[in-house]
Structures are given as C-alpha cells and as structure tokens.
Design an enzyme around this catalytic site. Structure first.
Site, PDB file in Angstrom:
ATOM      1  N   CYS A   2       0.836  -1.200   0.000  1.00  0.00           N
ATOM      2  CA  CYS A   2       0.000   0.000   0.000  1.00  0.00           C
ATOM      3  C   CYS A   2       0.872   1.251   0.000  1.00  0.00           C
ATOM      4  CB  CYS A   2      -0.876   0.038   1.248  1.00  0.00           C
ATOM      5  SG  CYS A   2      -1.807  -1.467   1.489  1.00  0.00           S
ATOM      6  N   ARG A  27       4.685   0.727  -6.406  1.00  0.00           N
ATOM      7  CA  ARG A  27       4.698  -0.118  -5.206  1.00  0.00           C
ATOM      8  C   ARG A  27       3.857  -1.368  -5.425  1.00  0.00           C
ATOM      9  NH1 ARG A  27       6.091   2.513  -0.163  1.00  0.00           N
ATOM     10  NH2 ARG A  27       4.910   0.904   0.885  1.00  0.00           N
ATOM     11  N   TRP A  72      -2.769  -2.704  -1.616  1.00  0.00           N
ATOM     12  CA  TRP A  72      -2.263  -4.029  -2.020  1.00  0.00           C
ATOM     13  C   TRP A  72      -2.915  -4.993  -1.034  1.00  0.00           C
ATOM     14  CZ3 TRP A  72       1.162  -7.804   0.073  1.00  0.00           C
ATOM     15  CH2 TRP A  72       1.761  -8.653  -0.872  1.00  0.00           C
ATOM     16  N   ASN A  98      -1.174   1.841   5.820  1.00  0.00           N
ATOM     17  CA  ASN A  98      -0.228   0.900   5.215  1.00  0.00           C
ATOM     18  C   ASN A  98       0.310   0.042   6.357  1.00  0.00           C
ATOM     19  OD1 ASN A  98       1.635  -0.377   3.652  1.00  0.00           O
ATOM     20  ND2 ASN A  98       3.002   1.375   3.414  1.00  0.00           N
ATOM     21  N   GLY A  99       0.220  -1.272   6.230  1.00  0.00           N
ATOM     22  CA  GLY A  99       0.693  -2.150   7.308  1.00  0.00           C
ATOM     23  C   GLY A  99      -0.344  -3.208   7.611  1.00  0.00           C
ATOM     24  N   GLU A 468      19.447 -14.328 -10.774  1.00  0.00           N
ATOM     25  CA  GLU A 468      18.913 -12.987 -11.026  1.00  0.00           C
ATOM     26  C   GLU A 468      18.260 -12.924 -12.410  1.00  0.00           C
ATOM     27  OE1 GLU A 468      18.079 -10.602  -9.370  1.00  0.00           O
ATOM     28  OE2 GLU A 468      18.005  -8.898 -10.723  1.00  0.00           O
ATOM     29  N   LYS A 472      14.374 -11.965 -12.995  1.00  0.00           N
ATOM     30  CA  LYS A 472      13.925 -10.874 -13.882  1.00  0.00           C
ATOM     31  C   LYS A 472      12.908 -11.396 -14.882  1.00  0.00           C
ATOM     32  CE  LYS A 472      14.825  -8.224 -12.055  1.00  0.00           C
ATOM     33  NZ  LYS A 472      15.629  -7.922 -10.908  1.00  0.00           N
ATOM     34  N   GLU A 475       9.476 -12.386 -13.146  1.00  0.00           N
ATOM     35  CA  GLU A 475       8.649 -11.336 -12.547  1.00  0.00           C
ATOM     36  C   GLU A 475       8.018 -10.406 -13.579  1.00  0.00           C
ATOM     37  OE1 GLU A 475      12.388  -8.643 -10.955  1.00  0.00           O
ATOM     38  OE2 GLU A 475      10.481  -8.403  -9.969  1.00  0.00           O
ATOM     39  N   HIS A 491      20.825 -33.313 -10.817  1.00  0.00           N
ATOM     40  CA  HIS A 491      20.377 -33.972  -9.581  1.00  0.00           C
ATOM     41  C   HIS A 491      18.861 -33.909  -9.429  1.00  0.00           C
ATOM     42  CE1 HIS A 491      24.478 -34.621  -8.338  1.00  0.00           C
ATOM     43  NE2 HIS A 491      24.752 -33.353  -8.568  1.00  0.00           N
ATOM     44  N   LYS A 590       7.188  -2.636  -5.118  1.00  0.00           N
ATOM     45  CA  LYS A 590       8.577  -2.179  -5.153  1.00  0.00           C
ATOM     46  C   LYS A 590       9.249  -2.357  -3.797  1.00  0.00           C
ATOM     47  CE  LYS A 590      12.177  -0.343  -7.076  1.00  0.00           C
ATOM     48  NZ  LYS A 590      12.941  -1.297  -7.911  1.00  0.00           N
TER      49      LYS A 590
HETATM   50  O1  M6R Z   1      14.390  -2.909  -1.416  1.00  0.00           O
HETATM   51  P1  M6R Z   1      15.054  -4.253  -1.277  1.00  0.00           P
HETATM   52  O2  M6R Z   1      16.328  -4.343  -2.040  1.00  0.00           O
HETATM   53  O3  M6R Z   1      15.238  -4.674   0.152  1.00  0.00           O
HETATM   54  O4  M6R Z   1      14.029  -5.267  -1.931  1.00  0.00           O
HETATM   55  C1  M6R Z   1      14.232  -6.650  -1.860  1.00  0.00           C
HETATM   56  C2  M6R Z   1      13.408  -7.358  -2.909  1.00  0.00           C
HETATM   57  O5  M6R Z   1      12.040  -7.181  -2.665  1.00  0.00           O
HETATM   58  C3  M6R Z   1      13.725  -6.813  -4.323  1.00  0.00           C
HETATM   59  O6  M6R Z   1      15.095  -6.931  -4.577  1.00  0.00           O
HETATM   60  C4  M6R Z   1      12.952  -7.587  -5.409  1.00  0.00           C
HETATM   61  O7  M6R Z   1      13.353  -8.916  -5.434  1.00  0.00           O
HETATM   62  C5  M6R Z   1      13.184  -6.922  -6.739  1.00  0.00           C
HETATM   63  N1  M6R Z   1      12.398  -5.726  -6.862  1.00  0.00           N
HETATM   64  C6  M6R Z   1      12.908  -7.832  -7.891  1.00  0.00           C
HETATM   65  O8  M6R Z   1      13.279  -7.231  -9.086  1.00  0.00           O
END
Ligand code: M6R
Length: 595
Positions: A2, A27, A72, A98-99, A468, A472, A475, A491, A590
């Site tokens: 949120c 976000r 959210w 938010n929370g 990574e 990418k 997501e 394995h 985010k």
């Molecule tokens: O703000 P942070 O680096 O702590 O966020 C951690 C993860 O939520 C963040 O790296 C997430 O995996 C990426 N946005 C994915 O692209």
C-alpha cells in the site's frame, strides 16, 4: 504494498492527491481511493488504477485537504468496499493505512459489541472506529489512545471533518512529511511528493504528527519532538521516463552512468578512505551478508568476491529466513543490502542483529530510509530513484559497493588491486557495449517468448547471475524461470529438460568454463534449446549452443556485471513481446513492507 498520501494547503487537494498516488503505482496495488475535506468528507474509491479513478471522479470536487491510498490487498479481496479510505459510523473520520493490524479481529468484535458497524473485510477499518470511540475534541489525542490498543505495523493518516489538521502516525512502516510553502504533504514514499517539494521530515516509530497548512508538530508519548528536515537530492526529472517506453528500460540504460557515479564517489571523493565502510577488521572476521530478492543475489555475489579477495569465509542469509533461525546469531559484522531500505524482513533481521550486539552496515539506495537510520554505518549506492518494480540499476550499484569493499580491504598486493580498479573503471564502457548489442538479445527474446518454462544456469560467481536472470524473466514476463547452479540440474531437474524447456547458460572465462561446456553438452543431449552468454572471442560455446549472446571480456570477478545487464535486456524484451505491464508486474510491490 500500500501507498499513502495526504495534502493540506490552499490548493484543491483532489488533483494533487491523484498525482502523488500516481508516483506510488510502482509499489504495486489493486485498488485506490481518495477522500477530500471541503466542509463534509467525500470519499471516492474503487478496485481500479489511479488513472481510471480519476476519470470517474465528478468534476469540480472541492476541498483543500485530503488523503489518498493505493491498496495491495492483505485482508479481503480487491474491491470497492475494501479499498481505502475507511470511515467511522458517523462518516466524519477517514483513515488510510499501510501495514497490518494483527489484533483487528479482537478489536472488531469489541467495537461491534459497543455498537460500531463494519462494512469491509479489512483490518484497517477498526482504526477509524477506535478514533471515533476516543474522540473528545482532540483528534491527535484520540489517535494516540486508539493506537495504544493496536498491535501490528502501520503508517496512517487520519482526517476528520471540521478538524484543522491531518494526523499522521507510524510504527514499522515508513512515513514522511513533505514541507511546502503554506501547504504540507504526507506520504509513504519520498517520490510521491517530489513534484511539490524536496524538503522532508522522516517520522520515527511511535511519532504522531499534526499537519496543518502552516505547521507540522510531532509528538511522542505526548511530548513534542524536533525532527530534522532533510533536503532530497533526487529531482523528479531523475524519476521520469525520459523518452523510454518503460522505466525499466530507462533504468537499464542508466547503468553505465550509475557505475561511473558510484566509482567516482567511492574512488575519488571524500568516501575514498576507510570512512566509507569503517574499520576493516570486523569485515575480515566473521561476516554475514543479508538481503531479500535481487539484493540477495548481490549478497551471493558479494560472498564470492569477499571470500576470494579476503580469503575468509562469509555467510549469506535470506533475511526472511534468518528471522526464524534459533541459533546463535553473533557475528563480528553484518551487512544488509536493501535498495529501498524499507523491506520488512530486512528491518526485522536488523533489529535482531543489533539486539545481539552485532554492528550492522546497510548498503542502501534510499537516503533517510528506515534501514539507513537503524544501521551503525550506511553506504549509499548511487543508483538514483528506481521506479520500475524490477530492480536493475540498484543491483549493479550494490555490486559496485561490494566490489569497493572487497578491493578496499583485500589482502591482495597493491599492483593487483590497481589492476582490478582499472578494470572496474572500464565497466561503464563494457556495459554500454552490451546495451548497444541489443539486436541479438532482442532476437533471443523472440525465441523465448512462446515458452512456459525456462532454466537459467551458471557456476561460481555467475550462479547468482543465473538466479537474477531467472527472477527478472519470471517477474516481468510471467514465464516460469528457475535459476540453478549449473552442476545441480542433473540432480533431479534433468527430468524437466526437453524441447519445451529452453536453458539460458551463463558461461564465464574462469575456472568454471570447462564444467559449463560439459553441462551444455548434457543439456543439449536432453534436447533443450540453449541460449548461451559468452565472452567475446569464445569460439567453442557457439558450436554447442543454439544461440549465443556475446558480452565484452572482463576480469572474471566483474563478469556478473556485463552478464546481468544482458539478462535484464533479455527479460525486458521477452516481457515486451508478451505484452506484459513491465514496470508494474501483477501481485508485486517495489518495497515489501510486510513480512
Ligand atoms: O528494497 P530491497 O532491495 O530490500 O528489496 C528486496 C526485494 O524485494 C527486491 O530486490 C525484489 O526482489 C526486486 N524488486 C525484484 O526485481
């Protein structure tokens, strides 16, 4: 997660709130709403995007104070009734939150027994009812009493018809106040207010702020406190798309500059001394690197680097798992890596570590973030604002910080170190070459676009790069992608290989090379199409793989930089061809401010 915003001043609040909310879209959210005070309170909300909400608003909404929210969903599905703001029985108090309120069921039962009626499934709705219950002419006091009964995390803004100010409060969830000229703002994130002001106050846990057009008063347990005013150095220009189709593409293309800026700052400026990371001894003793998601992949690369250059073992942990370990957590130094500085799992781990007396260094991109304020030492990355949910330039900037740490305190001799620093300074040019070579990557994306499952493999320092690359792709393109240590496929995962499951292999010119060749042969024998990332000049891999993406030669320890950038582009172009909403992928946020 949120996002919340508030405005009070002389202008019409509606358009300002909607603009602020539009900066919080990254976000991640599923519904949104605003409430405006112009005599009475009027609430407009729905399970739609901010733009769509704006289009359905009646013309000429009047009111110079208001609050807004992007939701959210946690408690209750995305719907009009569950969207914020939420109100009390009399329709005089509205709240955005938010929370998560952990004890909302109990509070709801109690309040229902006292005659309050609820219409949503949310945890938030108990807050306006509690405030209504305790209100006796002083809104801030009523909020303070209400929050005493609440167990959980919150950043809230409360607005009441006829009251001269907005009341804001936080616990374990970020909240800032933007200072304007005869107007003030409140937001969960700095970018939300940057169109209007760059002067901000960061509220601390348990602070309660009363914000009017001319004044900001912060109290804590009834006593006034002074909170420092910070000037934000990012401009909104930094955060705009600047001609690119998506923030993600813009941010990928900013990486040569990010590397240059970071090296410049760490190498040449005042931070070039040990002041940056502090005394080296604790880093060379027992060290823990802790993070989530993409930042965790940076931590994994950091482990390879530091072990290689320090010659001492380094532990990495996912913050979300670390919090549930019962073992002795004492280490000489912990480094948390977090772009946002607000990730709940990371903050929880930091509390645990500092509670155990462990000094924590935070590598973060956001000045004034909660992590930056909780850590004993802060190293800022120089990525600038990252808007796209998918982390790209912040990851590369995190790597730069880790390279710098590794080089700063390594036991290697000075000429070897100078040599590595020289190679590090060539990285912006090498990354630019990857960006300029995007035609091949675009073609590979065309090959991936129709598949449902993919695997990304790498070894050694490029194993986290494979993870990574997979993160990418999944997501933003919604293609199932798994990142694997290349030697692990056999394995169990070999069972899934075949013509329907392409494999992206990250091949580096280091001691993993021969094993990677063997791995590719084994994969090909199971008929999976292979896209290989290889260094310029490699003639061998091309004979085995179906397609090759060539990246510039670098020292092996820097290969994660060029390889990751190529994989970012691969994910981007694949998602684009699939027509996905690249900057705001479904269900994601985010900064993940709940655990
Ligand atoms: O703000 P942070 O680096 O702590 O966020 C951690 C993860 O939520 C963040 O790296 C997430 O995996 C990426 N946005 C994915 O692209």
């Amino acid at each position: 997660m949120c996002g919340i915003v508030g405005y009070i001043g002389e202008k019409q609040a509606g358009p300002i709130l909607l603009n602020c909310l539009s900066w919080l879209e990254c976000r991640g959210y599923d519904s949104c709403g605003i409430a405006v005070a112009g005599g009475d309170l009027t609430v407009y909300k729905n399970a739609v995007r901010v733009k769509a909400l704006e289009e359905t608003l009646p013309p000429g909404i009047k009111g110079t104070a208001g609050i807004g929210h992007t939701r959210w969903a946690t408690h209750g599905e995305p719907s009009q009734v569950n969207a914020h703001p939420h109100g009390d029985c009399a329709g005089k108090i509205v709240v955005v939150h938010n929370g998560v309120i952990n004890n909302f069921q109990k509070l709801r039962q109690q309040l229902s027994g006292e005659g309050h009626s609820f219409i949503s499934e949310t945890d938030t709705e108990v807050i306006p009812h509690l405030v209504e219950k305790y209100y006796d002419g002083d809104l801030a006091k009523a909020v303070a009493i209400a929050l005493d009964e609440v167990v959980g995390s919150y950043a809230i803004i409360v607005m009441m018809a006829g009251e001269p100010g907005l009341v804001a409060a936080r616990k374990d969830s970020p909240l800032i106040i933007g200072i304007g000229d005869r107007e003030n703002y409140i937001a969960s994130d700095v970018p939300a207010v940057l169109d209007y002001t760059n002067r901000v106050i960061y509220l601390e846990d348990d602070d309660i702020g009363v914000i009017t057009a001319d004044d900001v008063k912060v109290t804590r347990q009834g006593a006034g406190v002074d909170r420092k005013r910070h000037r934000i150095l990012w401009s909104m220009e930094d955060a705009r798309k600047g001609g690119y189709g998506h923030f993600m593409l813009k941010e990928i293309h900013e990486q040569p500059k990010v590397i240059r800026d970071t090296i410049q700052a760490y190498l040449l400026a005042e931070e070039s001394t040990e002041d940056l990371f502090g005394p080296g001894d604790t880093y060379r003793a027992s060290m823990l690197l802790l993070a989530c998601g993409t930042s965790y992949h940076a931590a994994m690369i950091g482990k390879y680097l530091l072990e290689e250059l320090f010659g001492t073992p380094v532990r990495t942990e996912l913050a979300s798992e670390f919090n549930y370990h019962g073992y002795n957590i004492a280490v000489d130094r912990a480094i948390v890596i977090t772009q946002s500085g607000e990730t709940a799992d990371v903050l929880k781990a930091m509390k645990r570590l500092t509670g155990a007396g462990c000094p924590v260094t935070a590598i973060t991109n956001v000045m004034g973030s909660t992590a930056s304020r909780m850590a004993q030492r802060v190293v800022y990355t120089r990525a600038g604002p990252e808007i796209s949910v998918a982390a790209t330039k912040s990851f590369i900037a995190q790597l730069m910080a880790l390279y710098w740490l590794a080089l700063l305190y390594s036991k290697i001799d000075i000429s070897q170190r100078d040599n590595l620093v020289t190679k590090m300074r060539q990285l912006p040019g090498k990354v630019q070459q990857v960006l300029d070579n995007d035609a091949v990557i675009l073609k590979c994306a065309g090959q991936l676009v129709g598949y449902d499952h993919t695997f990304f493999v790498g070894r050694g320092i490029n194993f986290p790069v494979a993870m990574e690359g997979a993160l990418k792709l999944k997501e933003i393109s919604y293609i199932h992608a798994e990142g694997y240590a290349a030697g692990e496929l056999k394995h169990g995962t070999f069972a899934l290989l075949g013509r329907e499951a392409p494999v992206v292999a990250v091949v580096a010119q280091d001691d993993t090379y021969e094993a990677m060749l063997t791995g590719i042969k084994e994969i090909k024998a199971r008929h999976s199409p292979v896209i290989a990332l290889v260094a310029e000049g490699d003639e061998t891999v091309g004979e085995l793989a179906d397609t090759v993406i060539t990246v510039p030669q670098t020292d092996a320890i820097f290969s994660p930089v060029v390889n990751t950038v190529a994989l970012q582009l691969l994910a981007y172009y694949t998602a684009k061809q699939r027509g996905c909403p690249i900057d705001f992928p479904r269900n994601l946020a985010k900064s993940v401010t709940v655990d």
